[in-house]
Write an enzyme that holds these catalytic residues in place. Structure first.
Site, short mmCIF file in Angstrom:
data_model
loop_
_atom_site.label_atom_id
_atom_site.label_comp_id
_atom_site.label_asym_id
_atom_site.label_seq_id
_atom_site.Cartn_x
_atom_site.Cartn_y
_atom_site.Cartn_z
N VAL A 21 0.85 -1.20 0.00
CA VAL A 21 0.00 0.00 0.00
C VAL A 21 0.89 1.25 0.00
O VAL A 21 0.53 2.27 -0.55
CB VAL A 21 -1.00 -0.01 1.18
CG1 VAL A 21 -0.32 0.13 2.53
CG2 VAL A 21 -2.03 1.10 1.02
N GLY A 22 2.07 1.14 0.63
CA GLY A 22 3.02 2.25 0.62
C GLY A 22 3.63 2.38 -0.77
O GLY A 22 3.86 1.37 -1.45
N ILE B 125 -5.37 2.22 8.09
CA ILE B 125 -4.74 1.40 9.15
C ILE B 125 -4.85 2.09 10.51
O ILE B 125 -5.14 1.44 11.52
CB ILE B 125 -3.27 1.10 8.77
CG1 ILE B 125 -3.23 0.23 7.51
CG2 ILE B 125 -2.53 0.41 9.92
CD1 ILE B 125 -1.84 0.05 6.89
N ARG C 159 -10.30 14.61 9.99
CA ARG C 159 -11.01 13.55 9.25
C ARG C 159 -12.24 13.15 10.07
O ARG C 159 -12.22 12.13 10.79
CB ARG C 159 -10.08 12.33 9.07
CG ARG C 159 -8.82 12.61 8.29
CD ARG C 159 -9.10 12.61 6.83
NE ARG C 159 -7.92 12.91 6.02
CZ ARG C 159 -7.98 13.26 4.76
NH1 ARG C 159 -9.15 13.33 4.14
NH2 ARG C 159 -6.89 13.51 4.08
N ASP D 265 8.13 -1.64 13.89
CA ASP D 265 8.04 -2.70 12.87
C ASP D 265 8.83 -2.30 11.63
O ASP D 265 9.03 -3.13 10.73
CB ASP D 265 6.57 -2.95 12.49
CG ASP D 265 6.41 -4.09 11.49
OD1 ASP D 265 7.11 -5.12 11.67
OD2 ASP D 265 5.62 -3.97 10.54
N HIS E 1 9.57 -5.69 9.85
CA HIS E 1 8.59 -5.22 8.87
C HIS E 1 7.61 -6.35 8.48
O HIS E 1 7.53 -6.77 7.33
CB HIS E 1 9.30 -4.68 7.61
CG HIS E 1 8.45 -3.76 6.79
ND1 HIS E 1 8.98 -2.74 6.02
CD2 HIS E 1 7.11 -3.71 6.59
CE1 HIS E 1 8.00 -2.10 5.40
NE2 HIS E 1 6.85 -2.67 5.72
N ILE E 2 6.85 -6.80 9.51
CA ILE E 2 5.94 -7.94 9.29
C ILE E 2 4.47 -7.54 9.42
O ILE E 2 3.60 -8.40 9.62
CB ILE E 2 6.24 -9.12 10.24
CG1 ILE E 2 6.25 -8.67 11.71
CG2 ILE E 2 7.56 -9.78 9.87
CD1 ILE E 2 6.27 -9.82 12.71
N SER F 191 2.00 -6.80 7.47
CA SER F 191 0.97 -7.46 6.64
C SER F 191 1.21 -8.96 6.49
O SER F 191 0.56 -9.61 5.67
CB SER F 191 0.94 -6.81 5.25
OG SER F 191 2.17 -7.00 4.57
#
Ligand code: NDP
Ligand code: DGY
Length: 329
Positions: free
Chosen positions: A84-85, A165, A189, A270, A294-295, A297
């Protein structure tokens, strides 16, 4: 007699879940070149593989810049990233060439929010230290003052970036008894905020009033280094920082100072700079810093869904059709 359609050329920069690969292969409209490894493609192999390609299926570890686009040549019309990034994509260069971009929002929101909550709890309740004490014999008895941490009940949680997220994290934290949610971003928002009764505040207020600060914003020039020594100086000494956005949102030297001088209580990351973080990095020597590779997802179902969505984005783009998830540039 109708002429057989010429197959388009696609390069896939990594070994991907079978579901995603099958979707590409069975579409029957492209030939697939692939870097068939779990490890990132080398720059040299990427430059070679992309030459003449009509479509690129890439990862967040591939920097797609002018050099790569030049090497691809004029055929390249679609870039589909398994993320997504999109901070690894030079959007100006991509736009200039009229290339469309597909990405993978929504399908990874729940998994990433869940992991962020897990990281928060692991950090705030000192799970890594506790497990280590069990293994190394440090557990001598139940002790009233041993391994105490910070609980979510009655706390104030500040969310930097109440996007897909960020909101999913707040929704998961609410049942823990959080008293107040604060959030910040480029503008209020109201719609997502109403779902968790979150209050829009400036970054400084969020820094000074939160017991837990969660970074779930996108990485942009504005968010780069946002959490620096000024930010840490405003945080409570008992506060905890959790980052599941991108490593470079945090100034890691300043974070090390804040963690070692008692300016803040703990941090859970992460994402880091660089990735992987070298095993001798100072942050890894700290008990009050939990680092994950970096886990966010990384569930089987999510990675499968991401791989299929990225394949369908690529295929739709190749056919000149609307993509299921196209990045608006
Ligand atoms: P969204 O686009 O839905 O959310 C991004 C958020 O960033 C928005 O709420 C936006 O708020 C906020 N933001 C942008 N600029 C700023 C700013 N200057 N200051 C504060 N907030 C800002 O994306 P997602 O929620 O789907 O994903 C968010 C990020 O999470 C991704 O970009 C990616 O980097 C990261 N990620 C990490 C994963 C992991 O494995 N750890 C997994 C998946 C994603 P506003 O528009 O109001 O400014
Ligand atoms: C993303 O999608 O941007 C994550 O960092 C990995 O899923």
């Amino acid at each position: 007699m109708a002429m057989a359609q010429e197959l388009l050329k696609v390069f896939v920069s990594r070994r991907i879940p079978l579901e995603g690969f099958r979707a590409l292969a069975e579409a029957g409209i492209c030939t697939i070149g692939q870097w068939d490894s779990d490890e990132p493609v080398t720059r040299q192999e990427l430059l070679k593989g992309i030459a003449g390609a009509h479509g690129l299926y890439c990862m967040l570890t591939d920097k797609i810049d002018e050099e790569i686009l030049q090497a691809a040549g004029p055929n390249l019309k679609i870039i589909s990233t398994l993320s997504v990034g999109f901070d690894h994509l030079s959007l100006d260069e991509i736009k200039k060439r009229g290339i469309r971009v597909g990405y993978t929002p929504d399908v990874l929101t729940a998994a990433t929010a869940e992991l962020t909550v897990a990281l928060l709890l692991a950090t705030s309740r000192r799970l890594m230290e506790a497990v280590e004490e069990v293994k190394n014999g440090g557990w001598s008895a139940w002790k009233p003052l041993w391994l105490c941490g910070f609980g979510l009940q009655e706390s104030t949680v500040g969310i930097v970036g109440l996007g897909r997220i960020g909101l999913a994290i707040a929704e998961r934290l609410k049942p823990f008894g959080v008293k107040r949610f604060l959030y910040t971003g480029r503008q209020p928002r109201p719609e997502p905020a109403a779902k968790v009764q979150a209050e829009y505040v400036p970054l400084n207020t969020l820094a000074s009033q939160s017991d837990f600060i969660i970074l779930s914003c996108s990485f942009t020039p504005d968010t780069q280094g946002m959490c620096n020594k000024d930010f840490f100086a405003k945080m409570k000494k008992t506060a905890i920082l959790i980052n599941s956005s991108r490593g470079a949102v945090v100034n890691q030297e300043d974070l090390y100072q804040a963690l070692t001088t008692g300016q803040i209580a703990a941090a859970g990351m992460d994402v880091t700079v660089p990735e992987p973080l070298p095993t001798n990095h100072p942050l890894l020597s700290l008990k009050n810093c939990v680092v994950l590779p970096h886990i966010g997802s990384a569930t089987y179902a999510t990675r499968n869904a991401m791989s299929v969505l990225a394949a369908n984005n690529l295929l739709a783009g190749l056919k000149g059709e609307p993509m299921p998830s196209e990045l608006k540039m």
